[in-house]
Design a protein around this motif. Structure first.
Motif, mmCIF file in Angstrom:
data_model
loop_
_atom_site.group_PDB
_atom_site.id
_atom_site.type_symbol
_atom_site.label_atom_id
_atom_site.label_comp_id
_atom_site.label_asym_id
_atom_site.label_seq_id
_atom_site.Cartn_x
_atom_site.Cartn_y
_atom_site.Cartn_z
ATOM 1 N N GLN A 264 12.581 0.118 45.428
ATOM 2 C CA GLN A 264 13.446 0.750 46.412
ATOM 3 C C GLN A 264 12.646 1.298 47.589
ATOM 4 N N THR A 265 13.255 1.220 48.757
ATOM 5 C CA THR A 265 12.654 1.796 49.955
ATOM 6 C C THR A 265 13.197 3.197 50.178
ATOM 7 N N MET A 266 12.398 4.036 50.783
ATOM 8 C CA MET A 266 12.771 5.440 50.967
ATOM 9 C C MET A 266 13.972 5.586 51.893
ATOM 10 N N MET A 267 14.064 4.733 52.916
ATOM 11 C CA MET A 267 15.076 4.934 53.949
ATOM 12 C C MET A 267 16.468 4.503 53.502
ATOM 13 N N HIS A 268 16.557 3.425 52.689
ATOM 14 C CA HIS A 268 17.864 2.871 52.393
ATOM 15 C C HIS A 268 18.261 2.992 50.931
ATOM 16 N N ALA A 269 17.498 3.689 50.127
ATOM 17 C CA ALA A 269 17.770 3.735 48.697
ATOM 18 C C ALA A 269 19.079 4.448 48.402
ATOM 19 N N LEU A 272 21.685 7.804 42.337
ATOM 20 C CA LEU A 272 22.706 8.593 41.673
ATOM 21 C C LEU A 272 22.035 9.685 40.857
ATOM 22 N N ASN A 273 22.643 10.889 40.886
ATOM 23 C CA ASN A 273 22.187 12.003 40.045
ATOM 24 C C ASN A 273 20.709 12.307 40.247
ATOM 25 N N ASP A 274 20.262 12.198 41.494
ATOM 26 C CA ASP A 274 18.882 12.545 41.839
ATOM 27 C C ASP A 274 17.847 11.764 41.031
ATOM 28 N N GLU A 275 18.166 10.546 40.663
ATOM 29 C CA GLU A 275 17.197 9.706 39.966
ATOM 30 C C GLU A 275 16.042 9.372 40.911
ATOM 31 N N PRO A 276 14.846 9.169 40.384
ATOM 32 C CA PRO A 276 13.722 8.769 41.251
ATOM 33 C C PRO A 276 13.931 7.351 41.770
ATOM 34 N N LEU A 277 13.153 6.985 42.772
ATOM 35 C CA LEU A 277 13.217 5.626 43.290
ATOM 36 C C LEU A 277 12.766 4.639 42.222
ATOM 37 N N TYR A 278 13.439 3.503 42.164
ATOM 38 C CA TYR A 278 13.085 2.455 41.211
ATOM 39 C C TYR A 278 11.903 1.669 41.778
ATOM 40 N N LYS A 279 10.800 1.651 41.055
ATOM 41 C CA LYS A 279 9.580 1.002 41.519
ATOM 42 C C LYS A 279 9.075 -0.004 40.491
ATOM 43 N N ILE A 280 8.436 -1.048 41.002
ATOM 44 C CA ILE A 280 7.776 -2.055 40.175
ATOM 45 C C ILE A 280 6.320 -2.140 40.609
ATOM 46 N N GLY A 281 5.401 -2.054 39.668
ATOM 47 C CA GLY A 281 3.979 -2.179 39.951
ATOM 48 C C GLY A 281 3.318 -3.099 38.939
ATOM 49 N N ILE A 282 2.580 -4.093 39.406
ATOM 50 C CA ILE A 282 1.944 -5.077 38.522
ATOM 51 C C ILE A 282 0.492 -5.231 38.938
#
Length: 687
Positions: A264-269, A272-282
């Motif tokens: 997820q990007t900070m500007m357009h994310a 819901l319920n103040d969940e953190p941004l969904y990130k993928i790191g490999i």
């Protein structure tokens, strides 16, 4: 010039095509088609230095893409090298991680045997992202063969083989420096060159380096997720060549370090319920090495023995939201080969050993739906597999007019037991215009469900993996190649048909349950692929080449007891490419237009915004090249039709929910893109 990748036998109008030839060389008097400039022989594929060419000297139906063809696009890596190839499709596996997969004969790349320098490579855990591990400027050629190939390279090829040949250390001294940038904020720099030790061509080394950085956070469709991942990759390889008398050696080592992040990007994310941004790191680290030894007996150079092999270690740590997946895969392959060519006969025999060790771990502390199936997601087969084998292959070649190749191999896996792989190829030159080919054979594959498909962990659906069996399939093929005189020039027309039938298969089932993804066995029912293709090539006028192709895929598999069209697979593809290089050759203009046919989407997810099928879509690529004395400049654009898949990520507004699904991708997820590239030529051996 002798090459370790070439062995030409002294026989009129023919070249006996063998895997051993990949590492040996000698003088020959083989005749080539009249439009050929030079031939190299590579494991059943004769390479002609003329862009993309179809092999007419061997029994196996194959094409070769040389550097002149690869440079028709910016060609940043292997996965971006098949733009002009009508047989091979490369598609995104999902809309989040940037994973790509090859499709050949309408089936996934897992059924294509990947080779580098005619050695099995990029298997298992390297499959999801391996197409990005070979930089374009490192490649000397790519050979694509369809159907079952020779038994020499093993039992895994079911729909074909793709072999990558790197630039050679024994070539004339030289190299390239390549810099590339595009409008998606991607930058790459490549360098490769060789050195002849003490000016001696028989002792040479080559150094290849690659750096890639994609820092874009582009979100063109406003769904709150990056359209492409941020990738930082360091790639280094060192290769050596030594020849003394009748003995030849080739060897080298490489290391890859890649960091891939997206989400997820900070500007357009949308959260819901103040969940953190969904990130993928490999994070991936890969270490590999290979060696080839060859000894040629006698003055006639018609008897040889060779020992070749490679090893690799692939370490990957991946985070998909709250899920953490790590894998450590170690692989080793060795082959001892003997070959002799008395007259019109060629006999090849050998022993092989394949070893795979896979250690996986999955942690998901927050998602109960995955935890409940933990026993299914652990490694479905024992962590290690050792498979020794032996093969025997006979080839009869009558003046290049009739070639019959028959081979059989027997392998024994400590997991799956003993299995037999028969394969046969026939070529008949009817006359100067028509050549016919036929092939039949069997292939096997050991599945590693999670390692090969770990990008599926990006989905919010429950992932269920059964105890998988070894896959096996028969493949049958027919091909006709024609050279027709037409208005003073030659029209090349080809037609082919391939049928692949699975008796055991690993099936990824999206259809049975909208909240689950099943990786399961084909327990009952059918699974098959019919592929029809016609293509033509014609030099319309001096300097202008025109190519056209059409392919139809009929691919069906049984899901939940129902025989259905395979989802996310285009049913047809039409391709038109043109290349114009006016005298004196300083300028070159290339265009490729493709129309990708529609197909089926998983029915279980169909709703008002997500239909049960997708429509045909077009893509257009253009490039202009200007050559100067010591460098070339490339300016071009990709996907200039600006086609983008609608809603590539389902449930993007709640990535932590079970309806989040980014893995159903059939087409481009980014729009039109422009690029510029500068390639500096050093020395004498480069195009």
């Amino acid at each position: 010039m002798k090459r370790i990748t070439t062995l030409k036998y002294r026989h009129e109008k023919r070249i006996i095509l063998t895997g051993l030839m990949a590492i040996m060389a000698c003088q020959a008097n083989a005749q080539t088609p009249k439009d050929s400039l030079r031939e190299d022989t590579l494991s059943g594929v004769t390479v002609v230095t003329k862009q993309t060419t179809r092999r007419n000297t061997g029994a196996i139906n194959a094409t070769s893409m040389l550097r002149s063809e690869l440079f028709k696009a910016a060609c940043c890596n292997l996965g971006e090298s098949f733009v002009n190839n009508p047989s091979v499709d490369v598609n995104y596996s999902d809309a989040a991680t940037g994973a790509k997969q090859i499709k050949l004969l309408g089936l996934a790349g897992t059924y294509v045997q990947m080779l580098t320098e005619n050695l099995p490579d990029f298997r298992g855990a390297a499959l999801p992202y391996g197409l990005g591990y070979i930089p374009g400027s490192w490649m000397n050629s790519i050979q694509v063969s369809k159907g079952n190939s020779s038994v020499k390279n093993g039992y895994e090829a079911m729909t074909g083989q793709i072999n990558v040949e790197y630039m050679k250390p024994e070539d004339e001294t030289g190299g390239t420096i390549n810099v590339y940038g595009n409008t998606m904020e991607r930058f790459e720099a490549d360098a490769e060159g060789n050195i002849h030790i003490n000016g001696n061509k028989d002792l040479s080394t080559e150094i290849l380096g690659h750096f890639e950085n994609n820092w874009s956070h582009h979100d063109g469709n406003g769904d709150g997720f990056q359209d492409s991942p941020n990738i930082r990759q360091y790639n280094f390889m060192n290769r050596w060549y030594w020849k003394t008398g009748h003995y030849m050696f080739h060897g080298g080592a490489s290391i890859i370090n890649e960091n891939r992040s997206t989400g997820q990007t900070m500007m357009h994310a949308h959260n819901l319920n103040d969940e953190p941004l969904y990130k993928i790191g490999i994070d991936t680290k890969r270490y590999s090495a290979y060696m080839k030894h060859a000894y040629i007996f006698g003055d006639n150079n018609n008897t040889n023995i060779a020992l070749m092999g490679n090893i690799s270690m692939h370490e990957q740590d991946a985070d998909y939201g709250h899920k953490h997946y790590d894998v450590n895969e170690k692989s080793a392959y060795a082959s001892l080969m003997f070959e002799t060519t008395p007259g019109e006969h060629n006999i090849s025999a050998g022993l092989s050993l394949n070893y795979d060790y896979l250690h996986e771990g999955l942690i998901n502390p927050s998602a109960q739906n995955i935890q409940s199936s933990t026993s299914n997601i652990q490694h479905p087969t024992p962590a290690s597999e050792t498979t020794p084998g032996a093969y025997l292959q006979y080839t009869y070649n009558h003046n290049g007019k009739f070639i019959a190749m028959a081979g059989i191999r027997i392998d024994h896996s400590n997991v799956y037991g003993t299995f037999v792989t028969p394969r046969a190829h026939v070529k008949w030159v009817v006359n100067d215009i028509l050549t016919l080919r036929a092939s039949a054979g069997k292939g096997y594959r050991s599945p590693h469900a999670l390692a090969e498909n770990n990008n599926l962990l990006a989905s919010g659906r429950q992932l269920i993996i059964d105890d998988l069996k070894q896959e096996r399939a028969w493949n049958y093929g027919l091909a006709a190649n024609t050279y027709i005189p037409f208005f003073g020039k030659t029209l090349k027309f080809n037609a082919e048909y391939y049928y692949t039938r699975f008796s055991r298969q690993t099936v990824i089932d999206y259809d049975t349950d909208p909240h689950e993804i099943h990786i399961t066995n084909l327990n009952s029912g059918k699974s098959y692929s019919h592929t029809f293709q016609v293509d033509a090539e014609y030099p319309l006028f001096h300097g202008f080449d025109l190519n056209a192709a059409y392919r139809y895929n009929l691919v069906k598999t049984t899901y939940g007891g129902k025989l259905m069209w395979k989802p996310l697979q285009s049913r047809y593809k039409a391709l038109l490419s043109a290349s114009y290089r006016p005298d004196p050759g300083l300028w070159q203009f290339d265009m490729t237009f493709a129309l990708n046919g529609g197909g089926r989407m998983p029915y279980s997810l169909a709703n008002d915004n997500w239909k049960g099928s997708f429509k045909a879509y077009p893509t257009l690529n253009l490039q202009v090249k200007r050559s100067f004395r010591h460098f070339d400049v490339y300016v071009g654009g990709e996907n200039l039709t600006n086609y983008k898949q609608n809603n590539p990520i389902l449930g993007y507004d709640n990535p932590w929910g079970e309806n989040f699904e980014p893995t159903l991708v059939y087409g481009p997820v980014t729009g039109a893109m422009g690029y510029v590239s500068v390639r500096v030529n050093l020395g004498h051996r480069l195009n």
